[in-house]
Write a protein that holds these residues in place. Structure first.
Motif, mmCIF file in Angstrom:
data_model
loop_
_atom_site.group_PDB
_atom_site.id
_atom_site.type_symbol
_atom_site.label_atom_id
_atom_site.label_comp_id
_atom_site.label_asym_id
_atom_site.label_seq_id
_atom_site.Cartn_x
_atom_site.Cartn_y
_atom_site.Cartn_z
ATOM 1 N N SER A 182 63.126 12.571 21.556
ATOM 2 C CA SER A 182 64.083 13.542 21.018
ATOM 3 C C SER A 182 63.829 13.815 19.537
ATOM 4 C CB SER A 182 65.536 13.129 21.283
ATOM 5 O OG SER A 182 65.722 11.788 20.985
ATOM 6 N N ALA A 183 63.370 12.781 18.772
ATOM 7 C CA ALA A 183 63.034 13.011 17.354
ATOM 8 C C ALA A 183 61.833 13.944 17.248
ATOM 9 C CB ALA A 183 62.743 11.688 16.661
ATOM 10 N N ALA A 184 60.851 13.767 18.135
ATOM 11 C CA ALA A 184 59.657 14.623 18.127
ATOM 12 C C ALA A 184 60.039 16.063 18.457
ATOM 13 C CB ALA A 184 58.632 14.100 19.127
ATOM 14 N N LEU A 185 60.971 16.216 19.360
ATOM 15 C CA LEU A 185 61.412 17.565 19.738
ATOM 16 C C LEU A 185 62.131 18.233 18.569
ATOM 17 C CD1 LEU A 185 61.572 19.596 22.085
ATOM 18 C CD2 LEU A 185 63.757 18.545 22.720
ATOM 19 N N ARG A 186 62.971 17.452 17.867
ATOM 20 C CA ARG A 186 63.713 18.014 16.721
ATOM 21 C C ARG A 186 62.779 18.425 15.591
ATOM 22 N NH1 ARG A 186 67.354 13.862 17.802
ATOM 23 N NH2 ARG A 186 66.535 12.608 16.088
ATOM 24 N N SER A 187 61.678 17.661 15.395
ATOM 25 C CA SER A 187 60.778 18.004 14.278
ATOM 26 C C SER A 187 59.592 18.831 14.759
ATOM 27 C CB SER A 187 60.341 16.739 13.540
ATOM 28 O OG SER A 187 59.847 15.784 14.443
ATOM 29 N N ARG A 188 59.765 19.597 15.836
ATOM 30 C CA ARG A 188 58.667 20.427 16.360
ATOM 31 C C ARG A 188 58.341 21.540 15.370
ATOM 32 N NH1 ARG A 188 63.339 22.034 18.438
ATOM 33 N NH2 ARG A 188 63.763 24.243 18.803
ATOM 34 N N ARG A 189 57.087 22.065 15.463
ATOM 35 C CA ARG A 189 56.698 23.175 14.584
ATOM 36 C C ARG A 189 55.935 24.213 15.386
ATOM 37 N NH1 ARG A 189 51.431 21.964 13.674
ATOM 38 N NH2 ARG A 189 50.878 19.804 14.152
ATOM 39 N N THR A 190 55.697 25.383 14.762
ATOM 40 C CA THR A 190 55.026 26.476 15.474
ATOM 41 C C THR A 190 53.624 26.041 15.893
ATOM 42 O OG1 THR A 190 56.229 27.971 14.052
ATOM 43 C CG2 THR A 190 54.426 28.913 15.335
#
Ligand code: ZN
Length: 198
Positions: free
Chosen positions: A189-197
């Motif tokens: 969930s942390a990886a999803l929140r800090s996703r980028r283009t």
């Protein structure tokens, strides 16, 4: 037991208190050192004595070094306006191994903890605030552990810093080479929140 055995046992007992070593590993390590007396035991004893005589905390950042200032604080090239805040010297060393960060550090010496009664003055937080004007700091990077106490501490420091500097934190997410299936839910969930283009 004779006296020399007692000395060896005392060494094993001390070694067994080191992190990552239990009595069994300590026994093996001591036996190995005694067998390699000239190559290992003597030089190790000398190296330990030198470190015991010289190692101390940097008065500026809390890193371990051999002078009043650690090598990083003594190096003007590292004064780039960035300070990376870590909990422990081990975290600083881990960051340095990554060779990506060119600024300076600030070692807190732990995290705030209601349970263990650790407050801001028990950590090196006041010293961090003192450093900002003198070192012309533009950005404080909070590289604290993704634990409850680590994140509580990060929020507290961000509050204290206010608008005086840019406050950032490390991205959290999927490790290089990591497979999603093996990650815990918090990491995903942390990886999803800090996703980028993409
Ligand atoms: Zn330092």
């Amino acid at each position: 037991m004779n006296d020399s055995n007692r000395d060896i046992e005392a060494l094993i007992d001390m070694m067994a208190r080191l992190p990552g070593l239990g009595p069994r590993s300590a026994r093996r390590a001591v036996l190995h050192m005694i067998k390699k007396r000239g190559l290992l035991l003597g030089p190790l004893a000398e190296a330990m004595q030198r470190v015991a005589d010289t190692a101390r905390e940097c008065v500026n950042c809390g890193n371990i070094g051999t002078g009043d200032l650690c090598e990083i604080c003594a190096n003007n090239a590292r004064a780039n306006g960035q300070i990376c805040v870590v909990e422990d010297v081990a975290d600083l060393w881990a960051m340095e191994r990554g060779k990506a960060f060119k600024g300076r550090y600030h070692v807190l010496g732990g995290t705030l903890s209601a349970l263990d009664a650790v407050g801001p003055d028990d950590l090196r937080i006041p010293r961090l605030l003192d450093r900002l004007p003198g070192e012309d700091v533009k950005e404080v990077i909070l590289a604290l552990n993704a634990t409850v106490d680590g994140q509580t501490t990060a929020h507290y420091i961000a509050d204290q810093l206010g608008d005086s500097v840019t406050v950032t934190s490390l991205a959290q997410g999927v490790p290089i080479g990591g497979e999603l299936d093996y990650l815990d839910d918090g990491t995903i969930s942390a990886a999803l929140r800090s996703r980028r283009t993409f």
